[in-house]
Design a protein around this motif. Structure first.
Motif, PDB file in Angstrom:
ATOM      1  N   PHE A   1      11.740   4.238  -5.243  1.00 18.53           N
ATOM      2  CA  PHE A   1      11.205   3.556  -4.510  1.00 18.53           C
ATOM      3  C   PHE A   1      12.481   2.191  -4.472  1.00 18.53           C
ATOM      4  CE2 PHE A   1       9.083  -1.194  -2.883  1.00 18.53           C
ATOM      5  CZ  PHE A   1       8.894  -0.193  -1.785  1.00 18.53           C
ATOM      6  N   HIS A   2      13.557   1.851  -3.214  1.00 19.25           N
ATOM      7  CA  HIS A   2      13.877   0.982  -3.890  1.00 19.25           C
ATOM      8  C   HIS A   2      14.254  -0.771  -2.903  1.00 19.25           C
ATOM      9  CE1 HIS A   2      16.833   4.948  -4.448  1.00 19.25           C
ATOM     10  NE2 HIS A   2      17.161   3.380  -4.488  1.00 19.25           N
ATOM     11  N   MET A   3      14.687  -1.570  -3.350  1.00 13.41           N
ATOM     12  CA  MET A   3      13.749  -2.939  -3.131  1.00 13.41           C
ATOM     13  C   MET A   3      15.195  -3.819  -2.864  1.00 13.41           C
ATOM     14  SD  MET A   3      10.178  -4.377  -3.677  1.00 13.41           S
ATOM     15  CE  MET A   3      10.413  -5.981  -1.649  1.00 13.41           C
ATOM     16  N   ILE A   4      16.249  -4.722  -1.946  1.00  8.64           N
ATOM     17  CA  ILE A   4      17.133  -5.066  -1.757  1.00  8.64           C
ATOM     18  C   ILE A   4      16.739  -6.784  -1.241  1.00  8.64           C
ATOM     19  CG2 ILE A   4      19.001  -5.801  -0.495  1.00  8.64           C
ATOM     20  CD1 ILE A   4      19.817  -2.670  -0.386  1.00  8.64           C
ATOM     21  N   VAL A   5      16.881  -7.801  -1.997  1.00  7.55           N
ATOM     22  CA  VAL A   5      17.020  -9.007  -1.323  1.00  7.55           C
ATOM     23  C   VAL A   5      18.473  -9.789  -0.965  1.00  7.55           C
ATOM     24  CG1 VAL A   5      14.834  -9.671  -2.377  1.00  7.55           C
ATOM     25  CG2 VAL A   5      17.886  -9.871  -4.214  1.00  7.55           C
ATOM     26  N   GLN A   6      18.129 -10.474  -0.176  1.00  9.32           N
ATOM     27  CA  GLN A   6      19.274 -10.932   1.212  1.00  9.32           C
ATOM     28  C   GLN A   6      19.318 -12.061   1.802  1.00  9.32           C
ATOM     29  OE1 GLN A   6      20.493  -6.726   3.192  1.00  9.32           O
ATOM     30  NE2 GLN A   6      19.304  -8.159   5.205  1.00  9.32           N
ATOM     31  N   ASP A   7      20.844 -12.660   1.805  1.00  8.53           N
ATOM     32  CA  ASP A   7      20.172 -13.828   3.054  1.00  8.53           C
ATOM     33  C   ASP A   7      19.644 -14.922   2.702  1.00  8.53           C
ATOM     34  OD1 ASP A   7      21.877 -12.481   5.062  1.00  8.53           O
ATOM     35  OD2 ASP A   7      19.802 -12.056   5.789  1.00  8.53           O
TER      36      ASP A   7
ATOM     37  N   ASN B   1       1.086  -1.633   0.009  1.00  5.11           N
ATOM     38  CA  ASN B   1       0.107  -0.055  -0.321  1.00  5.11           C
ATOM     39  C   ASN B   1       0.873   1.175  -0.014  1.00  5.11           C
ATOM     40  OD1 ASN B   1      -2.395  -1.727  -0.121  1.00  5.11           O
ATOM     41  ND2 ASN B   1      -2.385  -1.245   2.508  1.00  5.11           N
ATOM     42  N   LYS B   2       0.336   2.097  -0.561  1.00  8.92           N
ATOM     43  CA  LYS B   2       1.231   3.404  -1.426  1.00  8.92           C
ATOM     44  C   LYS B   2       1.051   4.195  -0.002  1.00  8.92           C
ATOM     45  CE  LYS B   2       1.542   3.758  -5.708  1.00  8.92           C
ATOM     46  NZ  LYS B   2       0.882   4.523  -6.915  1.00  8.92           N
ATOM     47  N   GLY B   3       1.799   4.491   0.736  1.00 13.10           N
ATOM     48  CA  GLY B   3       2.002   5.797   1.812  1.00 13.10           C
ATOM     49  C   GLY B   3       1.819   7.386   1.418  1.00 13.10           C
ATOM     50  N   VAL B   4       1.668   8.578   2.173  1.00 15.66           N
ATOM     51  CA  VAL B   4       1.297   9.800   1.229  1.00 15.66           C
ATOM     52  C   VAL B   4       2.400  10.023   1.037  1.00 15.66           C
ATOM     53  CG1 VAL B   4       0.907  11.530   2.825  1.00 15.66           C
ATOM     54  CG2 VAL B   4      -0.158   9.468   3.687  1.00 15.66           C
ATOM     55  N   GLU B   5       4.032   9.810   1.924  1.00 15.75           N
ATOM     56  CA  GLU B   5       5.189  10.102   1.262  1.00 15.75           C
ATOM     57  C   GLU B   5       6.142   8.807   0.462  1.00 15.75           C
ATOM     58  OE1 GLU B   5       6.999  11.201   4.984  1.00 15.75           O
ATOM     59  OE2 GLU B   5       5.853  12.917   5.282  1.00 15.75           O
TER      60      GLU B   5
END
Length: 377
Positions: free
Chosen positions: A297-303, A288-292
Motif C-alpha cells: 500500500f503506497h502513500m505519497i506526500v506532495q505540495d 477502512n480496508k477494502g475487499v481488494e
C-alpha cells in the motif's frame, strides 16, 4: 487645422462646369498612454495584464515581460483605463489565512494594499470568513475567484480617468494584487526544493493495522521558527477509503479544512492564530480496508508548505501487509523478494512486516539473511 485652396479643376476638357470651393483639413492630435505594472509587495514586474482604455474609441494592450505597456495613437477624448488578469495564481497558502485570523483579533496590522488582498469576499471587513475562503481554496474545495469578489487580481488604483486628453500620459503605473496573497509572497515561478537545505520535514510514520482498518500517522518536524500553518496533499493507492482524520490536540484551536472528495487523494489546510508546538505527529489518517486491499500500500506526500516555507522534505511510505510475502511471485521467498522490498526509497515498515525475511533470526534484515537463505537452499 489648416486651409486647402483649390487652384484649378478640369473635368472632361472643361465640358463639365465646375465650381471651386476652398476648405480646411482638421488633423486630430494623437497621444500615448504608458506605464508599468508591478506586484504590490515586492515590485516584481507583472506580465500578461490586459489594459483597457475605453472612450469614444477603445484600446487594448497587454503588459510585456517587464510589466510595461504603451497605448499608441490615442485621440483626444474622455477615457477610463482599467486592468484585468485571470491567471498566474502562485502564492496563496494556509499561512495567508493565519495572517487574516491574527489581524481579526488585533495581532497583525495591514496596510491598504494588504487589506485589499486579505478582504477576499470584498465586504469591507477582514475577518474569519476571509480566512475560511482562503483555506477552502488551499484545500481544493473552492475555486477562484473568491465568492463576493468576482476577480482573481485587483489593481491599485482601480482605474485612471482622463478628461479630454491633450497630452502624452506617462507613468500611469499600477500595483497588482493577487487576492488572497496577504503575505505578498507571489512570484512568477516556484523554486525547486533542495534535499540538503530544508525548512522542515513531513513524513508518513509507521503504519498500524487492525482487522478492518489501517492507521497512518503523519509527522511534521521543523526548525528555528514558529509554526502557524501547514498544508499538504496525500496520494494513496486504491483498496482503501478514508474513515476519519484525527488531528493532534495542539491543533484544536486552529482552523482546519480537509478535502476527501477525490478518490485516492486527501488535501489538508491548517491555519492557527497563535504558534503551535507540534514537532511530531500532527494528524492520523484512519483508512477502512477494502475487499481488494493490495499487498503493498503506497502513500505519497506532495505540495507541502509549513507556514509559507516550500522547501520541505517529503517522505513517502509503503505499507507491506505481506498477505503474500513472495513479492516477485516466483513461488520462493528469497533474496529476490528482499531486493524488491529495498528498491523502494524512503519507506517505513513495521517490524512484523519484514520479520519473515530475517532468515538468520538476528533481528536485522541485511546481507547476512541473503547468505543464510542461499546456504539453506
Amino acid at each position: 487645422m489648416f486651409p486647402i485652396n483649390i487652384a484649378e479643376v478640369t473635368l472632361n476638357s472643361n465640358s463639365i462646369n465646375t465650381t471651386i470651393v476652398d476648405g480646411v483639413v482638421n488633423i486630430s492630435d494623437v497621444y500615448m498612454v504608458s506605464g508599468n505594472v508591478t506586484y504590490y509587495s515586492n515590485d516584481t514586474s507583472i506580465n500578461g495584464v490586459d489594459i483597457f482604455l475605453d472612450g469614444s474609441n477603445e484600446y487594448h494592450v497587454t503588459t510585456d515581460a517587464d510589466g510595461e505597456y504603451s497605448i499608441q495613437e490615442v485621440v483626444t477624448d474622455d477615457y477610463t483605463m482599467t486592468a484585468t488578469k485571470n491567471d498566474d495564481v502562485n502564492g496563496i497558502t494556509a499561512f495567508d489565512a493565519t495572517m487574516v485570523l491574527r489581524s481579526s483579533v488585533g495581532l497583525e496590522s495591514f496596510d491598504i494594499l494588504q487589506t485589499i488582498a486579505a478582504d477576499v469576499n470584498s465586504d469591507g471587513v477582514v475577518n474569519s470568513m476571509d480566512a475560511a475562503q482562503i483555506l477552502q481554496f488551499v484545500a481544493g474545495i473552492r475555486v477562484l475567484p473568491f465568492e463576493g469578489t468576482g476577480v482573481i487580481w485587483k489593481f491599485n488604483p482601480e482605474e485612471y480617468s482622463y478628461i479630454d486628453i491633450e497630452q502624452n500620459m506617462f507613468n500611469q503605473d499600477l500595483k497588482a494584487i493577487l487576492v488572497g496573497d496577504v503575505t505578498g509572497n507571489y512570484s512568477p515561478s516556484s523554486d525547486t526544493a533542495s534535499l540538503f537545505d530544508t525548512d522542515g520535514v513531513l513524513k508518513i510514520g509507521t503504519f498500524t493495522e487492525t482487522e478492518s482498518q489501517l492507521l497512518v500517522p503523519i509527522e511534521i518536524n521543523y526548525y528555528d521558527y514558529d509554526l502557524y500553518s501547514f498544508e499538504t496533499t496525500i496520494m494513496f493507492d486504491h483498496g482503501v477509503t478514508v474513515h476519519d482524520i484525527v488531528f493532534a490536540k495542539e491543533l484544536e484551536q486552529c482552523f482546519i479544512v480537509t478535502n476527501t472528495q477525490n478518490d485516492n487523494m486527501i488535501r489538508i489546510a491548517v491555519a492557527c492564530t497563535n504558534p503551535v508546538d507540534i514537532n511530531g505527529i500532527a494528524f492520523q489518517i484512519i483508512f477502512n480496508k477494502g475487499v481488494e486491499m493490495p499487498d503493498q500500500f503506497h502513500m505519497i506526500v506532495q505540495d507541502t508548505y509549513l507556514n509559507e516555507y516550500e522547501n520541505i522534505l517529503e517522505l513517502t511510505s509503503v505499507y507491506n501487509g505481506y498477505l503474500n510475502p513472495d513479492l516477485n511471485n516466483d513461488g520462493i521467498i528469497d533474496e529476490n523478494d528482499i531486493k524488491l522490498m529495498v528498491e523502494d526509497y524512503n519507506m517505513t515498515y513495521n517490524e512484523a512486516d519484514i520479520s519473515i525475511y530475517d532468515f538468520n533470526s538476528d533481528g536485522i534484515i541485511d546481507i547476512y539473511d541473503i547468505i543464510k537463505n542461499n546456504s539453506t537452499e
